[in-house]
Design an enzyme around this catalytic site. Structure first.
Site, mmCIF file in Angstrom:
data_model
loop_
_atom_site.group_PDB
_atom_site.id
_atom_site.type_symbol
_atom_site.label_atom_id
_atom_site.label_comp_id
_atom_site.label_asym_id
_atom_site.label_seq_id
_atom_site.Cartn_x
_atom_site.Cartn_y
_atom_site.Cartn_z
ATOM 1 N N ASP A 86 -6.263 -5.484 -3.284
ATOM 2 C CA ASP A 86 -6.305 -6.082 -4.622
ATOM 3 C C ASP A 86 -6.530 -5.010 -5.693
ATOM 4 O O ASP A 86 -6.571 -5.310 -6.890
ATOM 5 C CB ASP A 86 -7.314 -7.236 -4.717
ATOM 6 C CG ASP A 86 -8.738 -6.813 -4.408
ATOM 7 O OD1 ASP A 86 -8.956 -5.647 -4.070
ATOM 8 O OD2 ASP A 86 -9.642 -7.674 -4.508
ATOM 9 N N SER A 87 -6.618 -3.742 -5.261
ATOM 10 C CA SER A 87 -6.571 -2.626 -6.213
ATOM 11 C C SER A 87 -5.264 -2.667 -6.997
ATOM 12 O O SER A 87 -5.107 -1.970 -7.995
ATOM 13 C CB SER A 87 -6.712 -1.275 -5.488
ATOM 14 O OG SER A 87 -5.731 -1.159 -4.479
ATOM 15 N N ASP A 142 -5.669 -8.216 1.308
ATOM 16 C CA ASP A 142 -6.933 -8.479 0.623
ATOM 17 C C ASP A 142 -6.941 -9.895 0.077
ATOM 18 O O ASP A 142 -5.970 -10.320 -0.562
ATOM 19 C CB ASP A 142 -7.043 -7.530 -0.592
ATOM 20 C CG ASP A 142 -8.147 -6.524 -0.443
ATOM 21 O OD1 ASP A 142 -9.015 -6.688 0.429
ATOM 22 O OD2 ASP A 142 -8.127 -5.545 -1.218
ATOM 23 N N LYS A 196 -8.552 -9.312 4.537
ATOM 24 C CA LYS A 196 -9.781 -8.535 4.273
ATOM 25 C C LYS A 196 -10.619 -9.300 3.254
ATOM 26 O O LYS A 196 -10.095 -9.753 2.235
ATOM 27 C CB LYS A 196 -9.460 -7.131 3.764
ATOM 28 C CG LYS A 196 -10.738 -6.326 3.443
ATOM 29 C CD LYS A 196 -10.493 -4.839 3.339
ATOM 30 C CE LYS A 196 -9.919 -4.371 2.021
ATOM 31 N NZ LYS A 196 -10.767 -4.694 0.845
ATOM 32 N N GLU A 220 -14.611 -9.194 1.254
ATOM 33 C CA GLU A 220 -15.708 -8.281 0.918
ATOM 34 C C GLU A 220 -17.058 -8.958 1.131
ATOM 35 O O GLU A 220 -17.220 -10.134 0.816
ATOM 36 C CB GLU A 220 -15.585 -7.837 -0.547
ATOM 37 C CG GLU A 220 -14.328 -7.040 -0.822
ATOM 38 C CD GLU A 220 -14.258 -6.530 -2.265
ATOM 39 O OE1 GLU A 220 -15.228 -6.708 -3.026
ATOM 40 O OE2 GLU A 220 -13.212 -5.962 -2.613
ATOM 41 N N GLU A 278 -16.721 1.695 2.066
ATOM 42 C CA GLU A 278 -16.322 2.376 0.817
ATOM 43 C C GLU A 278 -17.545 2.992 0.135
ATOM 44 O O GLU A 278 -18.569 2.314 -0.080
ATOM 45 C CB GLU A 278 -15.636 1.367 -0.132
ATOM 46 C CG GLU A 278 -15.240 1.998 -1.467
ATOM 47 C CD GLU A 278 -14.241 1.183 -2.270
ATOM 48 O OE1 GLU A 278 -13.663 0.213 -1.754
ATOM 49 O OE2 GLU A 278 -14.025 1.558 -3.443
HETATM 50 O O1 KIV Z 1 -7.954 -2.810 -2.767
HETATM 51 C C1 KIV Z 1 -7.854 -1.783 -2.070
HETATM 52 O O2 KIV Z 1 -6.882 -1.031 -2.152
HETATM 53 C C2 KIV Z 1 -8.954 -1.514 -1.147
HETATM 54 C C3 KIV Z 1 -8.996 -0.178 -0.456
HETATM 55 C C4 KIV Z 1 -9.190 0.904 -1.400
HETATM 56 C C5 KIV Z 1 -9.964 -0.156 0.666
HETATM 57 O O3 KIV Z 1 -9.812 -2.338 -0.972
#
Ligand code: KIV
Length: 267
Positions: A45-46, A84, A114, A116, A183
């Site tokens: 989600d970056s 994510d 994924k 958190e 992280e």
């Molecule tokens: O959102 C993302 O790209 C991430 C990674 C940097 C682990 O969570």
């Protein structure tokens, strides 16, 4: 060789082979990852910051994650694909988490989602796994908690934080989580967690002793210049190369040098 799956990755950990993961969001970069022999792609989600130019991951939606994950799966059919789950798509209730994570697996071809957090989401992780939805954990600095942290920071430097992180790690392991992203965690703590567990640790800013490493595609190819955390290594200055190419294109057009006869259709 077939598609990389959880057994492939667990075997790598058992044999002491390092695992590679790249966070990316589109068909072309995913295809490059597969051609380069990367093991796994995370549709992170970056993308909120890197692809959409937002200042956090919080506004990213489930529909956007599904859209990007489908494109990535087309580019990398053989890699272990993790998606994510965006902010508030899994925290509200196990029922909502099951519905939303189930959609991601059904519609994108991902092999895991994924989420958190630690103890507070362990019950949700357990329910997902029991329903056939593999979960990748994410501990340390968790970007969806940016407003609690007040900005990026190293987590686990102080005794209390270290104890909490260890408890969170254990809670995820007990829930059946087999891969955990760490992280911005001190190297010694990440090493201890990695060595004391059968779960796979994937580090980003967590030192070299994790079972694997993840970087964002646009960071590692030098395309994302807005921020450069200490843990990013740029393998090429992509933004400079692209800017140069664009300048050359512009100059060629303005001068009338593009297109040439070879680049044009005859009568
Ligand atoms: O959102 C993302 O790209 C991430 C990674 C940097 C682990 O969570």
């Amino acid at each position: 060789m077939g598609r990389v799956n959880i057994r492939t990755l667990l075997k790598k950990k058992q044999q002491g082979e390092r695992i590679t993961m790249v966070s990316t969001y589109d068909y072309i970069s995913a295809k490059l990852c597969q051609e380069a022999g990367i093991d796994s792609i995370l549709v992170g989600d970056s993308l909120g910051m890197v692809f959409q130019g937002l200042d956090s991951t919080l506004p990213v939606t489930l529909e956007e994650m599904i859209y990007h994950a489908k494109a990535v799966r087309r580019g990398a059919p053989d890699l272990f694909l993790v998606v994510d789950m965006p902010f508030m798509s899994y925290q509200v209730s196990p029922e909502e988490a099951l519905k939303n994570c189930g959609r991601v697996l059904k519609e994108t071809g991902a092999q895991a989602v994924k989420i958190e957090g630690g103890e507070e989401i362990a019950e949700i992780a357990y329910r997902l796994i029991r329903s056939g939805i593999p979960v990748v954990g994410h501990l340390g600095f968790t970007p969806q908690h940016v407003n609690i942290f007040g900005g990026p920071k190293v987590v686990g430097k102080h005794r209390e934080e270290e104890e909490k992180l260890k408890k969170d790690f254990k809670a995820l392991e007990n829930a059946g989580v087999q891969i955990i992203v760490l992280e911005s965690v001190p190297t010694t703590l990440a090493k201890e967690l990695t060595e004391s567990s059968e779960a796979i640790t994937i580090g980003i800013g967590a030192g070299k002793f994790c079972d694997g490493q993840v970087l964002v595609f646009h960071d590692l190819v030098g395309l994302y210049e807005d921020k450069k955390p200490k843990f990013v290594r740029r393998y090429v200055e992509g933004a400079n190369i692209f800017r140069e190419a664009l300048k050359n294109f512009r100059e060629d057009v303005v001068r009338g040098d593009f297109p040439s006869e070879e680049e044009s259709y005859g009568s």
